[in-house]
Design a protein around this motif. Sequence first.
Motif, short mmCIF file in Angstrom:
data_model
loop_
_atom_site.label_atom_id
_atom_site.label_comp_id
_atom_site.label_asym_id
_atom_site.label_seq_id
_atom_site.Cartn_x
_atom_site.Cartn_y
_atom_site.Cartn_z
N ILE A 1 0.92 -1.08 -0.06
CA ILE A 1 0.37 -0.29 0.04
C ILE A 1 0.44 1.39 0.35
CG2 ILE A 1 -1.91 1.32 1.47
CD1 ILE A 1 -2.67 -0.85 0.18
N ALA A 2 1.93 1.04 0.73
CA ALA A 2 2.72 2.26 0.45
C ALA A 2 3.20 2.69 -0.37
CB ALA A 2 4.37 2.57 1.62
N ASN A 3 4.08 1.62 -1.41
CA ASN A 3 4.60 1.72 -2.50
C ASN A 3 3.66 2.26 -3.42
OD1 ASN A 3 7.31 1.10 -1.83
ND2 ASN A 3 6.76 -1.31 -2.22
N THR A 4 2.40 1.96 -3.61
CA THR A 4 1.25 2.20 -4.65
C THR A 4 0.68 3.71 -3.99
OG1 THR A 4 -0.53 0.25 -3.84
CG2 THR A 4 -0.80 2.33 -4.85
N VAL A 5 0.94 4.27 -2.82
CA VAL A 5 0.71 5.61 -2.55
C VAL A 5 1.37 6.40 -2.69
CG1 VAL A 5 0.76 6.96 -0.76
CG2 VAL A 5 -0.87 5.36 -0.09
N ILE A 6 3.11 6.26 -3.23
CA ILE A 6 4.13 6.88 -3.16
C ILE A 6 3.66 7.15 -4.83
CG2 ILE A 6 6.66 6.76 -3.27
CD1 ILE A 6 6.40 5.71 -1.09
N GLU A 7 4.29 5.85 -5.16
CA GLU A 7 4.29 5.96 -6.88
C GLU A 7 2.79 5.41 -7.51
OE1 GLU A 7 5.83 2.06 -7.59
OE2 GLU A 7 7.58 1.96 -6.78
N GLY A 8 1.52 6.24 -7.33
CA GLY A 8 0.62 6.12 -7.24
C GLY A 8 -0.22 5.14 -8.19
N LEU A 9 -1.01 5.50 -9.09
CA LEU A 9 -2.06 4.34 -9.58
C LEU A 9 -1.32 4.23 -11.15
CD1 LEU A 9 -4.69 3.65 -7.42
CD2 LEU A 9 -3.26 1.86 -7.58
N HIS A 10 -1.28 5.54 -11.53
CA HIS A 10 -0.73 5.84 -12.80
C HIS A 10 0.05 4.74 -13.74
CE1 HIS A 10 -3.01 9.12 -12.08
NE2 HIS A 10 -2.72 9.28 -10.97
N PHE A 11 0.06 3.57 -13.30
CA PHE A 11 0.78 2.61 -14.88
C PHE A 11 0.30 2.31 -16.01
CE2 PHE A 11 -0.05 0.56 -10.34
CZ PHE A 11 1.54 0.16 -10.11
N SER A 12 1.68 3.22 -16.68
CA SER A 12 1.19 2.69 -18.24
C SER A 12 2.06 1.74 -18.59
CB SER A 12 2.21 4.07 -18.51
OG SER A 12 1.81 5.01 -18.63
N LYS A 13 1.68 1.39 -20.08
CA LYS A 13 2.12 0.24 -21.28
C LYS A 13 3.07 0.73 -21.86
CE LYS A 13 -1.28 -2.60 -18.73
NZ LYS A 13 -1.32 -4.05 -18.17
N THR A 14 4.38 -0.44 -22.23
CA THR A 14 5.38 -0.15 -23.10
C THR A 14 4.86 -0.86 -24.33
OG1 THR A 14 6.85 0.73 -21.84
CG2 THR A 14 7.61 0.03 -23.59
N VAL A 15 4.68 -0.16 -25.42
CA VAL A 15 4.35 -1.52 -26.87
C VAL A 15 5.56 -1.34 -27.56
CG1 VAL A 15 2.65 -1.90 -28.33
CG2 VAL A 15 1.68 -1.25 -25.74
N PHE A 16 6.00 -2.47 -28.09
CA PHE A 16 7.16 -2.35 -29.26
C PHE A 16 6.47 -3.15 -30.30
CE2 PHE A 16 9.62 -2.20 -25.43
CZ PHE A 16 10.64 -1.21 -26.02
N ILE A 17 6.21 -2.52 -31.03
CA ILE A 17 5.83 -3.40 -33.00
C ILE A 17 6.50 -3.95 -33.90
CG2 ILE A 17 3.64 -3.01 -33.95
CD1 ILE A 17 2.42 -0.51 -32.08
N ILE A 18 6.52 -4.43 -34.27
CA ILE A 18 7.12 -4.76 -35.61
C ILE A 18 6.60 -5.21 -36.90
CG2 ILE A 18 8.44 -6.37 -36.44
CD1 ILE A 18 10.34 -6.76 -33.65
N SER A 19 6.52 -4.39 -37.34
CA SER A 19 5.87 -4.65 -38.64
C SER A 19 6.21 -4.18 -40.33
CB SER A 19 3.80 -3.61 -38.42
OG SER A 19 3.33 -3.71 -39.60
#
Length: 286
Positions: free
Chosen positions: A193-211
Motif C-alpha cells: 500500500i505504501a508503494n502504491t501511495v508513493i508511486e500512484g496508480l498511473h501505470f502505463s504500458k510500453t508497446v513494441f511493434i514490428i510490422s
Amino acid sequence: MKKHFLYEALCIIVGATILALSVVWFADPAGLVTGGVTGLSIVIKTLSMQTLGFEIPLFLTNLIINIPLFIISYIQNGIKFIYKSLIGMLWLTIALWFCEFLPNPLYVGEDLLLTALLSGIFAGVAIGLVLKVNATTGGSDMLASIIKKKMPHANITGMIFVIDAAIILLGLFVFGPVKTIYAAIAVFVASIIANTVIEGLHFSKTVFIISAKSEEIAKSVMSEMHRGVTAIDATGMYTGEDKKLLFVVVSAKEVHKLKTLVKEIDKTAFVAISETKEVLGEGFEI
C-alpha cells in the motif's frame, strides 16, 4: 514556498494520525508487533502490565525512545535534516494519545486476518503519505540514519530491516508465533500500500511493434491516439531483413485501442506489451 511547506506538513500530520489509528485500533488490541518504535511500544505496554501491574502508554514510550534519537541526529546533521521528521514524531505521539479515545468503527472482533489486513492498509497509507514528502516519524528510520553516519558503508535499508525484524522477533516471545505471522502479513500489506501511495496508480504500458507497415501504423497512432511514436532501426536475425521497431507508451486503458488499430492495418504485426511503473514527460502526469 509557504504553500509547499503547508502541503508537506498536512501530509505528515494526516499520515501520522492514520498510523496512530492503525496501532491503537488494530495492532495493539490484537498484539500484532509490526516493527518500529510503535511495535516496541506495544511490547513494552504488555510487559509493563505483566511485571509492574500497570500499562506504560504507547505515546509515552514513543516519545521517550525517540527523544535521544532526534538529539543525536540533530547533533550529526542539523535541524534541516530532522525538522519534517520531528513534526511527524511529535504528532504521532499526540495522535497515539488522543486516538485512544476514538471508537473503532471497523472493529472485527477476534478475526486476526481481517485485523492484520486493516492494520496493514492503514499503516501503508500512513507511511506512504509521510515518505511522499521525504519525512519519517522517527524510530527505526532515524536510528538507521544515525548508524549510517558512523558506518558510511552500511546499507540503510538493510539496517531498517534488521531493526524492525528484531522488534518483530521480540513480539514473537511476548505474543507467540500465530500473532507474529499475522503481524508479518500486516507488514507485507503495508509495504504494498505504501508503494502504491508513493508511486500512484498511473501505470502505463510500453508497446513494441514490428510490422512491414510500420510507417502507416505510426501515422495512425499519432493521428488517432495522439501518442508519440519512436522508430528504432532493427534487423531480423533469422531473415537478415532490416525493419523498423516502433516504441509507444500508452495508458493502460488505451492498450485495447492500440491493439485494434495495429490489427486493422497489419494482422501479422508482432506486438509486445510490458508494464511501465512510471512515465515522465508530455502526455503523462509528473
